[in-house]
Design a protein around this motif. Sequence first.
Motif, PDB file in Angstrom:
ATOM      1  N   UNK A  12      95.808  87.465  24.834  1.00 22.48           N
ATOM      2  CA  UNK A  12      94.938  88.516  24.321  1.00 22.48           C
ATOM      3  C   UNK A  12      93.537  88.349  24.900  1.00 22.48           C
ATOM      4  N   UNK A  13      92.844  89.472  25.147  1.00 24.01           N
ATOM      5  CA  UNK A  13      91.442  89.366  25.558  1.00 24.01           C
ATOM      6  C   UNK A  13      90.630  88.788  24.404  1.00 24.01           C
ATOM      7  N   UNK A  14      89.679  87.927  24.724  1.00 23.06           N
ATOM      8  CA  UNK A  14      88.932  87.237  23.681  1.00 23.06           C
ATOM      9  C   UNK A  14      87.552  86.918  24.213  1.00 23.06           C
ATOM     10  N   UNK A  15      86.505  87.253  23.466  1.00 24.33           N
ATOM     11  CA  UNK A  15      85.125  86.981  23.905  1.00 24.33           C
ATOM     12  C   UNK A  15      84.423  86.160  22.834  1.00 24.33           C
ATOM     13  N   UNK A  16      83.928  85.017  23.229  1.00 27.41           N
ATOM     14  CA  UNK A  16      83.186  84.158  22.314  1.00 27.41           C
ATOM     15  C   UNK A  16      82.452  83.088  23.110  1.00 27.41           C
ATOM     16  N   UNK A  29      79.687  78.574  28.131  1.00 29.75           N
ATOM     17  CA  UNK A  29      79.995  79.921  28.572  1.00 29.75           C
ATOM     18  C   UNK A  29      79.829  80.847  27.386  1.00 29.75           C
ATOM     19  N   UNK A  30      79.161  81.939  27.563  1.00 34.52           N
ATOM     20  CA  UNK A  30      79.024  82.908  26.493  1.00 34.52           C
ATOM     21  C   UNK A  30      79.231  84.309  27.024  1.00 34.52           C
ATOM     22  N   UNK A  31      80.100  85.053  26.380  1.00 31.46           N
ATOM     23  CA  UNK A  31      80.302  86.443  26.736  1.00 31.46           C
ATOM     24  C   UNK A  31      81.211  86.686  27.920  1.00 31.46           C
ATOM     25  N   UNK A  32      81.706  85.658  28.594  1.00 29.40           N
ATOM     26  CA  UNK A  32      82.657  85.851  29.686  1.00 29.40           C
ATOM     27  C   UNK A  32      84.000  86.260  29.106  1.00 29.40           C
ATOM     28  N   UNK A  33      84.728  87.081  29.832  1.00 27.93           N
ATOM     29  CA  UNK A  33      86.061  87.464  29.382  1.00 27.93           C
ATOM     30  C   UNK A  33      86.970  86.248  29.411  1.00 27.93           C
ATOM     31  N   UNK A  34      87.754  86.118  28.379  1.00 28.52           N
ATOM     32  CA  UNK A  34      88.679  85.000  28.276  1.00 28.52           C
ATOM     33  C   UNK A  34      90.006  85.544  27.782  1.00 28.52           C
ATOM     34  N   UNK A  35      91.083  85.175  28.438  1.00 28.90           N
ATOM     35  CA  UNK A  35      92.408  85.472  27.934  1.00 28.90           C
ATOM     36  C   UNK A  35      92.879  84.242  27.189  1.00 28.90           C
ATOM     37  N   UNK A  36      93.377  84.439  25.986  1.00 32.20           N
ATOM     38  CA  UNK A  36      93.741  83.323  25.121  1.00 32.20           C
ATOM     39  C   UNK A  36      95.172  83.492  24.645  1.00 32.20           C
ATOM     40  N   UNK A  37      95.931  82.398  24.635  1.00 32.78           N
ATOM     41  CA  UNK A  37      97.275  82.383  24.059  1.00 32.78           C
ATOM     42  C   UNK A  37      97.424  81.097  23.270  1.00 32.78           C
ATOM     43  N   UNK A  38      98.564  80.909  22.655  1.00 32.16           N
ATOM     44  CA  UNK A  38      98.807  79.673  21.910  1.00 32.16           C
ATOM     45  C   UNK A  38      98.907  78.469  22.833  1.00 32.16           C
ATOM     46  N   UNK A  39      99.225  78.701  24.112  1.00 28.61           N
ATOM     47  CA  UNK A  39      99.413  77.567  25.021  1.00 28.61           C
ATOM     48  C   UNK A  39      98.260  77.344  25.992  1.00 28.61           C
ATOM     49  N   UNK A  40      97.288  78.279  26.068  1.00 25.97           N
ATOM     50  CA  UNK A  40      96.200  78.068  27.007  1.00 25.97           C
ATOM     51  C   UNK A  40      95.230  79.224  27.050  1.00 25.97           C
ATOM     52  N   UNK A  41      94.326  79.159  28.022  1.00 26.16           N
ATOM     53  CA  UNK A  41      93.320  80.206  28.161  1.00 26.16           C
ATOM     54  C   UNK A  41      92.840  80.304  29.594  1.00 26.16           C
ATOM     55  N   UNK A  42      92.298  81.484  29.931  1.00 26.87           N
ATOM     56  CA  UNK A  42      91.683  81.713  31.224  1.00 26.87           C
ATOM     57  C   UNK A  42      90.208  81.965  30.999  1.00 26.87           C
ATOM     58  N   UNK A  59      85.766  76.589  20.823  1.00 25.80           N
ATOM     59  CA  UNK A  59      85.564  78.026  20.667  1.00 25.80           C
ATOM     60  C   UNK A  59      84.790  78.260  19.394  1.00 25.80           C
ATOM     61  N   UNK A  60      83.777  79.067  19.478  1.00 29.06           N
ATOM     62  CA  UNK A  60      82.946  79.365  18.308  1.00 29.06           C
ATOM     63  C   UNK A  60      83.287  80.771  17.820  1.00 29.06           C
TER      64      UNK A  60
END
Length: 94
Positions: A12-16, A29-42, A59-60
């Motif tokens: 899922x797309x996630x910003x934090x 890092x703040x505000x960069x696009x991040x893809x997050x799953x239960x097993x990892x992130x981009x 992650x905040x």
Amino acid sequence: MEGREKRKRIRVPFRTEIIIDYDNHKMRYGGDSVNLSLSGMLVETQNEIPLGTACRIRLRLTGTREPIELTMNGRVVRQDHQGFGVRFDENGFG
């Protein structure tokens, strides 16, 4: 079927705000696009962390009275011009 998604986990797309610690370095890092799953992130960034590097990701989460901070342990498993991917350890929450 070619071109079909092979991932077992939904991303899922996630910003934090993201704080990554590795080898006595801290990266914020703040505000960069991040893809997050239960097993990892981009993490989309111009910064590089060497492949195979163990790291701790914080992650905040905001939107509540008190911000919530999640901490996961992982390893850098992907690196390209867009950023890097981290796979969380099996016992990832630290």
